[in-house]
Design a protein around this motif. Structure first.
Motif, short mmCIF file in Angstrom:
data_model
loop_
_atom_site.label_atom_id
_atom_site.label_comp_id
_atom_site.label_asym_id
_atom_site.label_seq_id
_atom_site.Cartn_x
_atom_site.Cartn_y
_atom_site.Cartn_z
N ALA A 13 11.04 -3.20 -47.66
CA ALA A 13 10.93 -1.76 -47.92
C ALA A 13 11.59 -0.98 -46.80
CB ALA A 13 9.47 -1.36 -48.06
N GLY A 14 12.76 -0.45 -47.06
CA GLY A 14 13.46 0.37 -46.09
C GLY A 14 14.56 -0.38 -45.36
N ASP A 62 15.53 4.00 -54.52
CA ASP A 62 14.45 3.43 -55.34
C ASP A 62 13.39 2.82 -54.42
OD1 ASP A 62 12.94 2.56 -57.43
OD2 ASP A 62 14.20 0.85 -57.93
N GLY A 63 12.90 3.66 -53.52
CA GLY A 63 11.95 3.16 -52.55
C GLY A 63 10.56 2.91 -53.10
N THR A 64 10.22 3.55 -54.21
CA THR A 64 8.88 3.37 -54.77
C THR A 64 8.94 2.74 -56.16
OG1 THR A 64 8.89 5.60 -55.72
CG2 THR A 64 8.00 5.34 -53.50
N TRP A 87 7.11 3.77 -43.30
CA TRP A 87 6.67 3.98 -44.68
C TRP A 87 5.15 4.16 -44.71
CZ3 TRP A 87 9.31 1.98 -49.57
CH2 TRP A 87 10.69 2.20 -49.49
N LYS A 88 4.70 5.26 -45.28
CA LYS A 88 3.28 5.57 -45.30
C LYS A 88 2.50 4.59 -46.17
CE LYS A 88 3.59 10.59 -44.59
NZ LYS A 88 3.21 11.91 -45.14
N TYR A 182 2.53 3.10 -36.20
CA TYR A 182 3.00 2.65 -37.51
C TYR A 182 3.16 1.12 -37.51
CZ TYR A 182 4.70 7.54 -38.01
OH TYR A 182 4.83 8.89 -38.06
N GLN A 183 3.82 0.61 -36.48
CA GLN A 183 4.04 -0.84 -36.41
C GLN A 183 2.73 -1.61 -36.33
OE1 GLN A 183 6.74 -0.54 -33.04
NE2 GLN A 183 8.39 -1.43 -34.26
#
Length: 479
Positions: A13-14, A62-64, A87-88, A182-183
Motif C-alpha cells: 500500500a503506497g 487505486d489506493g483503497t 496510510w491511516k 506511524y511506523q
C-alpha cells in the motif's frame, strides 16, 4: 529465500520511500506483488514504471479500491498487506483486510522479520522516537557510533529505508533507527537493543484518533528492550511509557536531564555532559562525556537530544571519548535552529522544522529577546500554552499563513503588549515581507526566529522550501 514469502500474494500500500523498496524486496523473495497507490502524479508514474519492468503489478489512483470497506477492496488473492507508514488505519483497504483476516504490516515490521536474511548479520537496533528531535538524535547517535569504529547507519523515518539496510550488501554492527508513531503503529514485533522516547506532546492526532492512542504507539518502541529504556526525566509521560513496557529481564530505565543527574541518569554539570548510568558504582561516580560546547548548536533541546543519543550509545558499550568525538563531528541538517546571518546586530535563525507547538516551544526557549515569525497550517493545534510560556521573551511577532489568526488570538490573550504584524497573505512572497517586518521590530541583540509552530503546505511545498525562502530573504537584507 524465506519460504514464507515465496508464492505469497502481497499487496503493498503506497509507493514512495518505503513502498518501492518493500515491493522490490518482496518480489525478489518470490512473492506475487501488487502495489496500490492513491496518487498518479509524475513521480508515482516513474516509480510504477520501474516496478512494472521487474514484473510487479501497480495500480495507480487505486489506493483503497473500494469506498465501502468491503473485502472487495482487496486485490484478489491478497494474503498480506505491507503498508507505507502514512496510510491511516481508517483506510477502507485496512477495513477490508480486517474483515478478510489479512494481516497488515508496515515496512519496519517487514524489515525486522528479514534481519539476518541470506546469512547477513542481524545488526541490533538502537531506536529513537518522540514528538520532536528524532532525526537530530539519530544522526548524533550514528556519529557517535561511527566515532567508536562501528559500522553503522542512520535509517528508518530519516529517509533511508530500513529494508535497504537489512537486505543490502553492507553488514552493519548496529543501526541507529528513527521510528515515527506511524511506523510503530504497524510494527508489533521489533525488539530493540535499547530505545528512547525523547518527548511526548499532542501531534498527528487526526491520524491516531486520540492522545492516548498516539502515546501507546510511541510506547511500542520500548517493548522487548534488552539493555536500556531511555526516557526524558523532564517529561513524565515518557517515564510512564517505560513503566508500562514489557522488557527483557535486566533491562534498565535510564533518564536524561538538563540538570544534575541522579544515579541511572545522564545530565549536565558545570558545562559538562556526564554519565551516572553506565559507570561502576553509579551512586558515587560519574563519567565526563563531553562539553556542552561540543553540541552543535548548544540550545537546551539540542543538548537533551545529545544526552539521549549518548545514553543509547553508552548502553551499547561505546566509550566516553567516542561520545565527545561523535558530537564534535556532527553537523545538523538545514532548517533546524540554523543561524543564517547577523544583520545590524540582529541574529536571524531558521527553525522551519518547528512544525508543531512543542518544537516551537523548545526553539523559543533557546533565545531572548525574540521577534517571532510564525504561522501556517495548524493541524488542529492550539497556541495558548505556547504563547503564555514565551510571552516574556517576545519583542514582537510577525504572522503568516492560513491559520495565523489562531496565533494572533493567543497573543492577544496572553501577550497583549507584544506588537504583532499580521500579514494577510499565503503566497510565497509573504516571506520576504515577513523578514522585513521582523527587522523593523527587532533591536540590536535580538533574534529574529522562524519557528512557525505550523506545517508549511499552505504556502510552500515543505518546511525545507519555507526555510530556504527565509534564508534568501535574510540574505537580501544584508546585500
Amino acid at each position: 529465500m524465506p519460504s514464507e514469502f515465496s508464492g505469497k500474494h502481497v499487496t503493498v500500500a503506497g509507493l514512495g520511500v518505503s513502498g518501492v523498496p518493500a515491493a522490490k524486496v518482496l518480489h525478489g523473495l518470490g512473492a506475487h506483488v501488487t502495489v496500490v497507490n492513491d496518487g498518479a502524479d509524475e513521480r508515482a508514474r516513474t516509480q510504477a514504471a520501474e516496478l512494472e519492468a521487474l514484473g510487479v503489478t501497480v495500480r495507480l489512483g487505486d489506493g483503497t479500491a473500494s469506498d465501502s470497506g468491503s473485502a472487495a477492496g482487496l486485490p484478489e488473492g491478497t494474503e498480506l498487506i505491507v503498508t507505507a507508514p502514512g496510510w491511516k488505519p481508517t483506510k477502507p483497504l485496512f477495513t477490508a483486510a480486517e474483515q478478510a483476516g489479512v494481516p497488515v504490516w508496515g515496512d519496519v515490521e517487514l524489515a525486522w522479520r528479514l534481519r539476518g536474511h541470506g546469512g547477513r548479520k542481524a545488526a541490533p537496533w538502537l531506536a529513537v522516537t518522540g514528538t520532536n528531535g528524532k532525526t537530530t538524535t539519530v544522526q548524533m547517535l550514528a556519529s557517535i557510533l561511527a566515532a567508536a569504529g562501528l559500522r553503522t547507519a542512520a535509517v528508518g523515518n530519516i529517509g533511508v529505508s530500513l529494508l535497504d539496510a537489512v537486505t543490502g550488501d553492507t553488514e552493519y554492527d548496529v543501526l541507529a533507527v528513527e521510528l515515527s508513531s506511524y511506523q510503530l503503529h504497524w510494527a508489533p514485533s521489533p525488539r530493540a537493543h535499547s530505545a528512547v522516547v525523547l518527548n511526548l506532546a499532542a501531534d498527528h492526532l487526526d491520524w491516531h484518533g486520540s492522545m492516548e492512542a498516539y502515546a501507546a504507539d510511541k510506547g511500542r518502541v520500548y517493548e522487548g528492550n534488552q539493555v536500556a529504556c531511555v526516557y526524558n526525566a523532564a517529561d513524565r509521560a515518557t517515564e510512564d511509557l517505560v513503566r508500562a513496557a514489557d522488557v527483557e529481564e535486566g533491562c534498565r530505565a535510564v533518564g536524561f536531564t538538563l540538570g544534575t543527574p541522579g544515579p541511572s541518569q545522564l545530565g549536565v554539570v558545570e558545562g559538562l555532559l556526564v554519565d551516572r548510568a553506565f559507570v561502576e558504582d553509579r551512586h558515587k561516580n560519574a563519567q565526563e562525556l563531553a562539553e556542552v560546547s561540543d553540541v552543535n548548536p548548544p540550545a537546551p533541546h539540542n543538548i537533551a537530544n545529545a544526552l539521549a543519543a549518548a545514553a543509547l550509545a553508552r548502553a551499547y558499550g561505546v566509550p566516553a571519548a567516542a561520545v565527545r568525538d561523535g558530537l564534535r563531528a556532527f553537523t545538523p541538517d538545514a532548517h533546524r535552529i540554523a543561524h543564517v546571518a547577523d544583520v545590524d546586530g540582529v541574529a536571524y535563525v531558521d527553525d522551519s522544522k518547528a512544525t508543531n507547538t512543542h518544537a516551537a516551544e523548545a526553539s523559543l526557549a533557546a533565545y531572548e529577546p525574540v521577534v517571532w515569525i510564525a504561522g501556517g497550517l495548524a493541524k488542529g493545534a492550539t497556541f495558548d500554552e505556547l504563547v503564555a510560556g514565551a510571552a516574556k521573551r517576545l519583542r514582537g511577532a510577525v504572522l503568516i499563513g492560513a491559520d495565523r489568526a489562531l496565533i494572533r488570538e493567543a497573543l492577544a490573550r496572553h501577550a497583549p503588549e507584544v506588537p504583532v504584524v499580521d500579514l494577510d497573505r499565503t503566497d510565497t512572497g509573504a516571506m520576504p515581507q515577513a523578514v522585513r517586518e521582523a527587522r523593523r521590530l527587532a533591536e540590536p541583540g535580538d533574534t529574529v526566529l522562524l519557528a512557525p509552530a505550523c506545517a508549511s503546505m499552505d504556502m510552500f511545498t515543505n518546511y525545507n522550501k519555507r526555510g530556504d525562502a527565509f534564508a534568501e530573504a535574510v540574505r537580501e537584507l544584508g546585500a
